[in-house]
Design a protein around this motif. Structure first.
Motif, PDB file in Angstrom:
ATOM      1  N   ILE A  28       0.834  -1.201   0.000  1.00  0.00           N
ATOM      2  CA  ILE A  28       0.000   0.000   0.000  1.00  0.00           C
ATOM      3  C   ILE A  28       0.868   1.250   0.000  1.00  0.00           C
ATOM      4  O   ILE A  28       0.571   2.241  -0.684  1.00  0.00           O
ATOM      5  CB  ILE A  28      -0.936   0.001   1.222  1.00  0.00           C
ATOM      6  N   ALA A  29       1.978   1.219   0.773  1.00  0.00           N
ATOM      7  CA  ALA A  29       2.851   2.398   0.874  1.00  0.00           C
ATOM      8  C   ALA A  29       3.464   2.784  -0.459  1.00  0.00           C
ATOM      9  O   ALA A  29       3.836   3.956  -0.662  1.00  0.00           O
ATOM     10  CB  ALA A  29       3.940   2.143   1.904  1.00  0.00           C
ATOM     11  N   LYS A  30       3.563   1.829  -1.387  1.00  0.00           N
ATOM     12  CA  LYS A  30       4.086   2.157  -2.719  1.00  0.00           C
ATOM     13  C   LYS A  30       3.227   3.209  -3.419  1.00  0.00           C
ATOM     14  O   LYS A  30       3.708   3.921  -4.308  1.00  0.00           O
ATOM     15  CB  LYS A  30       4.130   0.900  -3.591  1.00  0.00           C
ATOM     16  N   HIS A  31       1.975   3.324  -2.990  1.00  0.00           N
ATOM     17  CA  HIS A  31       1.034   4.235  -3.664  1.00  0.00           C
ATOM     18  C   HIS A  31       0.945   5.589  -2.972  1.00  0.00           C
ATOM     19  O   HIS A  31       0.142   6.424  -3.372  1.00  0.00           O
ATOM     20  CB  HIS A  31      -0.339   3.576  -3.748  1.00  0.00           C
ATOM     21  N   PHE A  32       1.772   5.809  -1.931  1.00  0.00           N
ATOM     22  CA  PHE A  32       1.789   7.125  -1.279  1.00  0.00           C
ATOM     23  C   PHE A  32       2.214   8.219  -2.255  1.00  0.00           C
ATOM     24  O   PHE A  32       1.860   9.383  -2.075  1.00  0.00           O
ATOM     25  CB  PHE A  32       2.747   7.124  -0.084  1.00  0.00           C
ATOM     26  N   GLY A  33       2.974   7.837  -3.275  1.00  0.00           N
ATOM     27  CA  GLY A  33       3.420   8.818  -4.271  1.00  0.00           C
ATOM     28  C   GLY A  33       2.721   8.680  -5.613  1.00  0.00           C
ATOM     29  O   GLY A  33       3.218   9.191  -6.625  1.00  0.00           O
ATOM     30  N   PRO A  47       7.425   5.660   9.628  1.00  0.00           N
ATOM     31  CA  PRO A  47       8.441   6.448   8.907  1.00  0.00           C
ATOM     32  C   PRO A  47       7.941   6.976   7.557  1.00  0.00           C
ATOM     33  O   PRO A  47       8.182   8.141   7.221  1.00  0.00           O
ATOM     34  CB  PRO A  47       9.586   5.451   8.734  1.00  0.00           C
ATOM     35  N   ALA A  48       7.255   6.121   6.800  1.00  0.00           N
ATOM     36  CA  ALA A  48       6.769   6.557   5.486  1.00  0.00           C
ATOM     37  C   ALA A  48       5.719   7.651   5.621  1.00  0.00           C
ATOM     38  O   ALA A  48       5.700   8.606   4.837  1.00  0.00           O
ATOM     39  CB  ALA A  48       6.194   5.365   4.724  1.00  0.00           C
ATOM     40  N   SER A  87       5.484   9.746   8.181  1.00  0.00           N
ATOM     41  CA  SER A  87       6.167  10.947   8.666  1.00  0.00           C
ATOM     42  C   SER A  87       6.790  11.712   7.507  1.00  0.00           C
ATOM     43  O   SER A  87       6.795  12.952   7.489  1.00  0.00           O
ATOM     44  CB  SER A  87       7.233  10.564   9.700  1.00  0.00           C
ATOM     45  N   ALA A  88       7.313  10.968   6.536  1.00  0.00           N
ATOM     46  CA  ALA A  88       7.912  11.624   5.364  1.00  0.00           C
ATOM     47  C   ALA A  88       6.873  12.402   4.573  1.00  0.00           C
ATOM     48  O   ALA A  88       7.185  13.443   3.967  1.00  0.00           O
ATOM     49  CB  ALA A  88       8.585  10.581   4.479  1.00  0.00           C
ATOM     50  N   GLN A  89       5.623  11.944   4.607  1.00  0.00           N
ATOM     51  CA  GLN A  89       4.571  12.625   3.852  1.00  0.00           C
ATOM     52  C   GLN A  89       4.169  13.959   4.489  1.00  0.00           C
ATOM     53  O   GLN A  89       3.464  14.752   3.869  1.00  0.00           O
ATOM     54  CB  GLN A  89       3.342  11.723   3.739  1.00  0.00           C
ATOM     55  N   LEU A  90       4.628  14.214   5.704  1.00  0.00           N
ATOM     56  CA  LEU A  90       4.343  15.506   6.332  1.00  0.00           C
ATOM     57  C   LEU A  90       5.069  16.653   5.631  1.00  0.00           C
ATOM     58  O   LEU A  90       4.763  17.823   5.874  1.00  0.00           O
ATOM     59  CB  LEU A  90       4.739  15.474   7.815  1.00  0.00           C
ATOM     60  N   ALA A 146      -3.783  14.289   5.637  1.00  0.00           N
ATOM     61  CA  ALA A 146      -4.119  12.865   5.746  1.00  0.00           C
ATOM     62  C   ALA A 146      -3.037  12.106   6.494  1.00  0.00           C
ATOM     63  O   ALA A 146      -3.329  11.213   7.305  1.00  0.00           O
ATOM     64  CB  ALA A 146      -4.321  12.269   4.359  1.00  0.00           C
ATOM     65  N   ALA A 147      -1.773  12.455   6.261  1.00  0.00           N
ATOM     66  CA  ALA A 147      -0.668  11.785   6.950  1.00  0.00           C
ATOM     67  C   ALA A 147      -0.722  12.064   8.447  1.00  0.00           C
ATOM     68  O   ALA A 147      -0.519  11.162   9.272  1.00  0.00           O
ATOM     69  CB  ALA A 147       0.666  12.233   6.363  1.00  0.00           C
ATOM     70  N   ALA A 148      -1.000  13.313   8.818  1.00  0.00           N
ATOM     71  CA  ALA A 148      -1.114  13.649  10.238  1.00  0.00           C
ATOM     72  C   ALA A 148      -2.270  12.885  10.876  1.00  0.00           C
ATOM     73  O   ALA A 148      -2.156  12.368  11.998  1.00  0.00           O
ATOM     74  CB  ALA A 148      -1.307  15.153  10.408  1.00  0.00           C
ATOM     75  N   GLY A 149      -3.402  12.801  10.153  1.00  0.00           N
ATOM     76  CA  GLY A 149      -4.546  12.052  10.669  1.00  0.00           C
ATOM     77  C   GLY A 149      -4.245  10.575  10.816  1.00  0.00           C
ATOM     78  O   GLY A 149      -4.655   9.939  11.800  1.00  0.00           O
ATOM     79  N   ALA A 150      -3.506   9.989   9.867  1.00  0.00           N
ATOM     80  CA  ALA A 150      -3.149   8.572   9.948  1.00  0.00           C
ATOM     81  C   ALA A 150      -2.208   8.313  11.129  1.00  0.00           C
ATOM     82  O   ALA A 150      -2.356   7.327  11.857  1.00  0.00           O
ATOM     83  CB  ALA A 150      -2.495   8.128   8.648  1.00  0.00           C
TER      84      ALA A 150
END
Length: 762
Positions: free
Chosen positions: A255-260, A286-287, A289-292, A302-306
């Motif tokens: 799933i994390a592959k689709h963060f970008g 970690p992944a 946190s990088a999206q912040l 969305a990253a903060a909410g997750a």
């Protein structure tokens, strides 16, 4: 056939009892000790909702040797049932001993149904009692039961036919997946068809997406489900996020592959799906946190909410540091708001987050102020270092009126350390500062000072503060006695506003006076004036009657006015005595006033009221004896007068009500002959109360009526029965065993009243 119809609930109950096996005795020491331990936790745990789950988990984990016993006990209480189901589900087959309790929990009036079904499925044991309960859930249309039955696999084969019938009319239903898990030799893997329906018409896509939330496909299907996160319809995207979250931790790397991903909906959906996994998705911290640092504000939010969903304990310092930076520096209000929600005691110590939270308290955005205060309040007395900053915020000249309640809530949560600084503010030159300090002090102090009470009362004529002050003073009840002179003055000065609706200075004052009790006797003249004024709306007159009743025997001078109010039937000229089919009476407009007047007369206890109370009790009976049950049901508003007349006669001294005893006994017998529907239950309880007090020869029968109500499925009737038994006092000793059981009721509303009754009886 009619006999079978009437007996089927009893038959079903007996069958279920046989299936679940013998219940533990209510006096079983280990069980009772576990119940008491859970109740001690409930009473001592912090009220702040942000902290409840962490404290509950810590409480359970601290006693590993009896973890299952504690969770079984926790299922019996509304406050802990949901978290208990989640922890039992996490334990899996190790929680086999909890299966009978989970099945029993489903019989509660308001069970945690989905959580209970899923817990049964994840435990996967005792199919002999779990599968019938889950199959019944399928019949009731609860989709989560399909997931649970599927998790049982072949052990749930007896549910196959019910699932087949469900799929025959609903091809998208999660029951198809359950069938494949139960009997793969007869039912193929439904995922290819589910995926095909996700490409069909909008209605099929929506229904299929909602069904996929309740199954757990093999990991190989995940890549083919991801594209649906980009569906043009939000009603498809939202359930698909939940469906992808069902894959659990094993799918995080995929799933994390689709963060970008280039599609914004897929990026957001992937982040939110990981967040929905909760603390099981710690590997994604970690992944996320990088999206912040992402360029998109929606991704950062969305990253903060997750992260808020995933980080359930301390030990993620790098992520918390990133969230602190975002909370202080991000340009987006939504992103900063989500970051502030995360900064709470379960994730970081106060020293780490305090600078950010203090900055949030002074932020121009009211939403951020609110979230910062909410997080800071969760630290309770540990937040004492923030007191100076909070006081400065209260005194700030540009602080909006509504925004002051954030700092007030934090100061109230801090408690005793904030008391002295707030006392100093009571003499501040600015009214809004004095009021804010008084409000916080009233929340903190067990006995608020008279000065604080008077300051609060003076704000009842404020357009904004009046609403909050009225509710706080009303909650304080007799502790608001120092406000009586101010309340009387406000009511007299603003009398003409009583017909202007709620939250006017006059209505606020009247409402508070009704809660103070005997200490409000100086208000009797103005309350009597309101009561007899037929130009006022019925609601204001009703509140005045309640206030006079709560004053008690000191309000004897108001008895003639209350008797007159009890006799005051105003017929709606447009409808006469006709009734609408929705059960609302269009006849007697004063019925609520008359009921309140009857109860007030009982609380005052004057013998002059007995004749009219007997009449109010008997008029209803003589008027309805010739009517059918349906008409009586529609007349529930007239019925309220009889309820309160019965209650009033129960409260008056036995020597005074001798003339009423024949009528009282006849009314009691009439109620016993009626069907035991909820409409009549309240009068039955109060008539039994009166009989138990005034007719010793029938006390045992009356107590049995009340004790039967203590076993009702309706919580308000269980609570009423406990209240009545407490008011009867020592003569109700025979009900002590039932009250002791009620002291462990699922609903706190009932438990508190049962314990209070035991204290009064014993």
């Amino acid at each position: 056939m009619r006999l079978i119809y009437r007996l089927w609930p009893l038959t079903a109950f007996i069958v279920l009892l046989l299936l679940t096996g013998p219940a533990q005795s209510a006096d079983d020491p280990p069980r009772r000790e576990a119940q008491q331990a859970v109740l001690r936790f409930v009473e001592a745990a912090p009220e702040h909702y942000l902290e409840w789950p962490r404290h509950f988990r810590k409480f359970i984990d601290s006693q590993p040797q009896r973890k299952v016993d504690l969770l079984i006990a926790a299922l019996q209480f509304e406050e802990t049932a949901r978290e208990a189901c989640e922890l039992l589900a996490e334990m899996g087959e190790d929680a086999e001993a909890a299966v009978p309790a989970l099945v029993k929990h489903l019989r509660n009036p308001y069970p945690s149904s989905a959580g209970t079904y899923i817990a049964l499925g994840r435990i996967g044991r005792r199919p002999d009692i779990a599968v019938p309960a889950l199959t019944e859930g399928v019949r009731h249309g609860d989709d989560s039961t399909s997931l649970a039955l599927g998790l049982f696999g072949p052990g749930a084969v007896e549910a196959e036919q019910v699932l087949v019938k469900t799929v025959a009319t609903k091809p998208w239903h999660p029951a198809r997946w359950a069938l494949w898990r139960i009997a793969p030799e007869r039912h193929p893997d439904p995922m290819p068809e589910y995926l095909a329906m996700l490409q069909a018409d909008p209605n099929s896509r929506i229904r299929t997406a909602k069904s996929l939330r309740w199954i757990k496909p093999e990991l190989k299907w995940l890549p083919k489900m991801i594209p649906s996160l980009a569906d043009q319809d939000e009603d498809v995207r939202e359930p698909m996020i939940a469906a992808i979250a069902q894959f659990g931790p094993q799918a995080i790397s995929e799933i994390a592959k689709h963060f970008g991903h280039e599609n914004p909906h897929i990026r957001l959906g992937a982040i939110r799906a990981v967040g929905m996994m909760g603390d099981q998705a710690e590997a994604a911290v970690p992944a996320l946190s990088a999206q912040l640092d992402n360029d998109s504000a929606s991704i950062r939010s969305a990253a903060a909410g997750a992260l808020e969903e995933i980080i359930c304990d301390r030990g993620h310092d790098r992520a918390v540091d990133a969230l602190i930076r975002v909370a202080r520096e991000d340009k987006s209000e939504d992103v900063r708001t989500n970051a502030f929600i995360t900064l709470s005691p379960r994730r970081a110590d106060l020293e780490t987050v305090l600078p950010a939270l203090l900055g949030g308290i002074s932020d121009p955005s009211e939403a951020i102020q609110y979230r910062a205060c909410e997080s800071l309040a969760a630290y309770e007395d540990l937040a004492a270092p923030a007191i100076p900053a909070l006081i400065r915020r209260l005194k700030h000249p540009k602080q909006p009126i509504d925004a002051r309640y954030g700092p007030i809530s934090v100061l109230a949560a801090v408690g005793q350390p904030a008391e002295q600084p707030l006392l100093e503010l009571l003499t501040d030159e600015k009214p809004h500062v004095r009021y804010s300090a008084a409000y916080a002090l009233a929340e903190i102090q067990s006995e608020p000072s008279d000065e604080a009470i008077r300051i609060l009362a003076q704000q009842l004529d404020d357009e904004t503060n009046g609403y909050f002050a009225q509710h706080l003073l009303g909650d304080l009840g007799p502790k608001s006695a120092a406000a009586v002179p101010v309340l009387v003055q406000l009511l007299q000065t603003n009398y003409s506003d009583l017909n202007q609706g709620f939250s006017t200075p006059a209505s606020n004052s009247l409402s508070v006076l009704s809660t103070i009790g005997s200490e409000a006797k100086d208000a009797i003249p103005i309350l009597r004036r309101v009561l007899i004024d037929k130009d006022l709306d019925v609601y204001s007159r009703k509140v005045a009657a309640r206030a006079l009743g709560n004053i008690g025997p000191d309000a004897k001078e108001a008895v003639p006015a209350l008797i007159k109010a009890l006799r005051d039937i105003q017929i709606d000229q447009d409808h006469g005595l006709k009734f609408s089919l929705n059960g609302v009476t269009a006849g007697d407009k004063t019925v609520w006033l008359r009921g309140e007047a009857a109860l007030a007369l009982g609380k005052i206890g004057d013998k002059r009221a007995v004749h009219d109370l007997i009449k109010a009790l008997d008029d209803y009976g003589s008027f309805t004896r010739s009517l059918n049950a349906e008409t009586i049901y529609i007349m529930r508003m007239f019925y309220d007068v009889r309820v309160e007349a019965a209650h009033a006669l129960a409260l008056i001294d036995s020597k005074v009500v001798q003339a009423a005893l024949p009528t009282l006994e006849r009314a009691f017998d009439e109620e016993l002959r009626r069907n035991e529907d909820t409409l009549m239950a309240t009068a039955r309880a109060y008539l039994a109360f009166a009989v138990a007090r005034h007719l010793p020869k029938r006390r045992d029968q009356a107590l049995q009526v009340i004790v039967t109500m203590l076993e009702s499925r309706e919580l308000q009737f269980r609570a009423l029965a406990a209240d009545v038994l407490g008011q009867i006092g020592p003569p109700a000793r025979a009900a002590i065993p039932q009250l002791q059981r009620a002291a462990f009721d699922y609903q706190p509303y009932v438990r508190k009243r049962a314990q209070a009754a035991l204290d009064l009886i014993q």
